[in-house]
Design a protein around this motif. Structure first.
Motif, PDB file in Angstrom:
ATOM      1  N   SER A  10     -10.704   3.502  -7.159  1.00 49.28           N
ATOM      2  CA  SER A  10      -9.354   3.945  -6.802  1.00 49.28           C
ATOM      3  C   SER A  10      -8.415   2.796  -6.465  1.00 49.28           C
ATOM      4  CB  SER A  10      -9.415   4.918  -5.627  1.00 49.28           C
ATOM      5  OG  SER A  10      -9.930   4.263  -4.482  1.00 49.28           O
ATOM      6  N   ASP A  11      -8.963   1.607  -6.172  1.00 49.20           N
ATOM      7  CA  ASP A  11      -8.099   0.466  -5.842  1.00 49.20           C
ATOM      8  C   ASP A  11      -7.775  -0.400  -7.059  1.00 49.20           C
ATOM      9  OD1 ASP A  11     -10.675  -0.592  -6.117  1.00 49.20           O
ATOM     10  OD2 ASP A  11     -10.382  -2.077  -4.543  1.00 49.20           O
ATOM     11  N   ASP A  12      -8.370  -0.095  -8.232  1.00 51.14           N
ATOM     12  CA  ASP A  12      -8.229  -1.002  -9.377  1.00 51.14           C
ATOM     13  C   ASP A  12      -6.842  -0.948 -10.026  1.00 51.14           C
ATOM     14  OD1 ASP A  12      -9.223  -2.984 -11.182  1.00 51.14           O
ATOM     15  OD2 ASP A  12      -9.369  -1.407 -12.690  1.00 51.14           O
ATOM     16  N   MET A  13      -6.393   0.215 -10.454  1.00 54.63           N
ATOM     17  CA  MET A  13      -5.073   0.285 -11.100  1.00 54.63           C
ATOM     18  C   MET A  13      -3.964  -0.128 -10.139  1.00 54.63           C
ATOM     19  SD  MET A  13      -3.721   0.600 -13.952  1.00 54.63           S
ATOM     20  CE  MET A  13      -2.027   0.063 -14.104  1.00 54.63           C
ATOM     21  N   PRO A  14      -3.987   0.313  -8.874  1.00 54.05           N
ATOM     22  CA  PRO A  14      -2.981  -0.192  -7.945  1.00 54.05           C
ATOM     23  C   PRO A  14      -3.022  -1.723  -7.823  1.00 54.05           C
ATOM     24  CG  PRO A  14      -4.014   1.746  -7.026  1.00 54.05           C
ATOM     25  CD  PRO A  14      -4.792   1.395  -8.263  1.00 54.05           C
ATOM     26  N   ASN A  30       0.819  -1.211   0.000  1.00 55.03           N
ATOM     27  CA  ASN A  30       0.000   0.000   0.000  1.00 55.03           C
ATOM     28  C   ASN A  30       0.851   1.259   0.000  1.00 55.03           C
ATOM     29  OD1 ASN A  30      -2.414  -1.391  -0.105  1.00 55.03           O
ATOM     30  ND2 ASN A  30      -2.649  -1.432   2.114  1.00 55.03           N
ATOM     31  N   LYS A  31       2.008   1.227   0.661  1.00 53.82           N
ATOM     32  CA  LYS A  31       2.916   2.375   0.644  1.00 53.82           C
ATOM     33  C   LYS A  31       3.632   2.488  -0.702  1.00 53.82           C
ATOM     34  CE  LYS A  31       5.673   2.996   4.177  1.00 53.82           C
ATOM     35  NZ  LYS A  31       6.540   2.762   5.349  1.00 53.82           N
ATOM     36  N   THR A  32       3.948   1.340  -1.302  1.00 53.04           N
ATOM     37  CA  THR A  32       4.720   1.323  -2.544  1.00 53.04           C
ATOM     38  C   THR A  32       3.869   1.671  -3.757  1.00 53.04           C
ATOM     39  OG1 THR A  32       6.157  -0.351  -1.562  1.00 53.04           O
ATOM     40  CG2 THR A  32       6.252  -0.113  -3.955  1.00 53.04           C
ATOM     41  N   VAL A  33       2.638   1.184  -3.788  1.00 59.63           N
ATOM     42  CA  VAL A  33       1.728   1.421  -4.919  1.00 59.63           C
ATOM     43  C   VAL A  33       0.496   2.119  -4.345  1.00 59.63           C
ATOM     44  CG1 VAL A  33       0.479   0.394  -6.840  1.00 59.63           C
ATOM     45  CG2 VAL A  33       2.595  -0.680  -6.037  1.00 59.63           C
ATOM     46  N   LYS A  34       0.508   3.424  -4.365  1.00 54.52           N
ATOM     47  CA  LYS A  34      -0.531   4.212  -3.719  1.00 54.52           C
ATOM     48  C   LYS A  34      -1.798   4.320  -4.570  1.00 54.52           C
ATOM     49  CE  LYS A  34       2.641   6.986  -0.982  1.00 54.52           C
ATOM     50  NZ  LYS A  34       2.571   6.187   0.179  1.00 54.52           N
ATOM     51  N   GLU A  35      -2.911   4.436  -3.885  1.00 53.08           N
ATOM     52  CA  GLU A  35      -4.187   4.687  -4.546  1.00 53.08           C
ATOM     53  C   GLU A  35      -4.337   6.182  -4.825  1.00 53.08           C
ATOM     54  OE1 GLU A  35      -7.592   2.964  -2.623  1.00 53.08           O
ATOM     55  OE2 GLU A  35      -6.538   1.064  -2.314  1.00 53.08           O
ATOM     56  N   ASN A  36      -5.285   6.491  -5.708  1.00 53.50           N
ATOM     57  CA  ASN A  36      -5.657   7.879  -6.036  1.00 53.50           C
ATOM     58  C   ASN A  36      -4.518   8.678  -6.649  1.00 53.50           C
ATOM     59  OD1 ASN A  36      -8.412   7.739  -5.026  1.00 53.50           O
ATOM     60  ND2 ASN A  36      -7.468   7.596  -3.008  1.00 53.50           N
ATOM     61  N   LEU A  93      -2.921 -16.110  -1.235  1.00 49.75           N
ATOM     62  CA  LEU A  93      -3.737 -15.328  -2.148  1.00 49.75           C
ATOM     63  C   LEU A  93      -3.505 -13.883  -1.740  1.00 49.75           C
ATOM     64  CD1 LEU A  93      -6.016 -14.696  -4.188  1.00 49.75           C
ATOM     65  CD2 LEU A  93      -7.601 -14.882  -2.248  1.00 49.75           C
ATOM     66  N   CYS A  94      -3.087 -13.078  -2.681  1.00 52.49           N
ATOM     67  CA  CYS A  94      -2.842 -11.664  -2.430  1.00 52.49           C
ATOM     68  C   CYS A  94      -4.021 -10.900  -3.039  1.00 52.49           C
ATOM     69  CB  CYS A  94      -1.531 -11.229  -3.069  1.00 52.49           C
ATOM     70  SG  CYS A  94      -0.152 -12.353  -2.747  1.00 52.49           S
ATOM     71  N   GLU A  95      -4.961 -10.527  -2.203  1.00 52.29           N
ATOM     72  CA  GLU A  95      -6.156  -9.824  -2.680  1.00 52.29           C
ATOM     73  C   GLU A  95      -5.889  -8.330  -2.627  1.00 52.29           C
ATOM     74  OE1 GLU A  95      -8.911  -8.651  -4.430  1.00 52.29           O
ATOM     75  OE2 GLU A  95      -9.375 -10.772  -4.049  1.00 52.29           O
ATOM     76  N   HIS A  96      -5.880  -7.703  -3.800  1.00 59.18           N
ATOM     77  CA  HIS A  96      -5.507  -6.295  -3.894  1.00 59.18           C
ATOM     78  C   HIS A  96      -6.697  -5.349  -4.041  1.00 59.18           C
ATOM     79  CE1 HIS A  96      -1.506  -7.875  -4.171  1.00 59.18           C
ATOM     80  NE2 HIS A  96      -1.727  -8.422  -5.339  1.00 59.18           N
ATOM     81  N   ARG A  97      -7.900  -5.891  -4.147  1.00 60.39           N
ATOM     82  CA  ARG A  97      -9.101  -5.054  -4.286  1.00 60.39           C
ATOM     83  C   ARG A  97      -9.868  -5.031  -2.967  1.00 60.39           C
ATOM     84  NH1 ARG A  97     -11.325  -3.913  -9.400  1.00 60.39           N
ATOM     85  NH2 ARG A  97     -12.227  -2.246  -8.149  1.00 60.39           N
ATOM     86  N   ASN A  98     -10.588  -3.939  -2.748  1.00 59.25           N
ATOM     87  CA  ASN A  98     -11.433  -3.861  -1.563  1.00 59.25           C
ATOM     88  C   ASN A  98     -12.587  -4.854  -1.647  1.00 59.25           C
ATOM     89  OD1 ASN A  98      -9.922  -1.785  -0.343  1.00 59.25           O
ATOM     90  ND2 ASN A  98     -10.958  -0.251  -1.580  1.00 59.25           N
ATOM     91  N   HIS A  99     -13.098  -5.074  -2.847  1.00 52.47           N
ATOM     92  CA  HIS A  99     -14.195  -6.017  -3.081  1.00 52.47           C
ATOM     93  C   HIS A  99     -13.877  -6.794  -4.350  1.00 52.47           C
ATOM     94  CE1 HIS A  99     -16.407  -3.980   0.066  1.00 52.47           C
ATOM     95  NE2 HIS A  99     -16.143  -2.838  -0.526  1.00 52.47           N
TER      96      HIS A  99
END
Length: 140
Positions: free
Chosen positions: A86-90, A69-75, A121-127
């Motif tokens: 905002s969580d998709d491209m990250p 989250n620090k390395t690949v920031k949202e927004n 499993l690395c889940e990178h999306r909020n949903h």
């Protein structure tokens, strides 16, 4: 040579890093028929990923989430791909960094993971929803 393949649908999980080793082993019990071989686990999504790492201390998974989250920031205003949230491209970037597959040796009918290793499993999306894995094992 024996070849086995199974699709595993994982239930939706919250954003973060989750150990799924047992689910993979349960989904393909034929692994116990392979003395020497390989198991590949492939995720059929572009906003979640797979990796192998520490399976004992849960703070490792917390630190993974913090680091990414620090390395690949949202927004980030420079992202052009932003219409899915905002969580998709990250999530796509994190997935590209970690990868879509892991390969594990099979020895004596078991995944030959190290003592402290588990499959994440690395889940990178909020949903992110359900995730599908293609598990393929082959060997003698």
């Amino acid at each position: 040579m024996k070849i086995y393949q199974q699709v595993l649908s994982l239930r939706e999980r919250r954003r973060g890093f989750h150990i799924i080793t047992d689910e993979i082993e349960d989904a393909l019990p034929q692994i116990n028929e392979i003395n020497i071989g390989i198991c590949q686990v492939f995720i059929q999504h572009t906003s979640a990923s797979l990796t192998i790492n520490e399976n004992a201390d849960p703070t490792v998974r917390v630190d993974f989430e913090m680091f990414f989250n620090k390395t690949v920031k949202e927004n980030d205003p420079d992202y052009e791909h932003d219409y899915e949230g905002s969580d998709d491209m990250p999530a796509h970037l994190k997935s590209a960094l970690l990868g879509s597959a892991v390969t594990i040796p099979i020895r004596n009918g078991r995944l030959a993971l190290g003592t402290w290793q588990g499959i994440y499993l690395c889940e990178h999306r909020n949903h992110g929803g359900q995730r599908k894995l293609m598990i393929t094992a082959w060997g003698e």
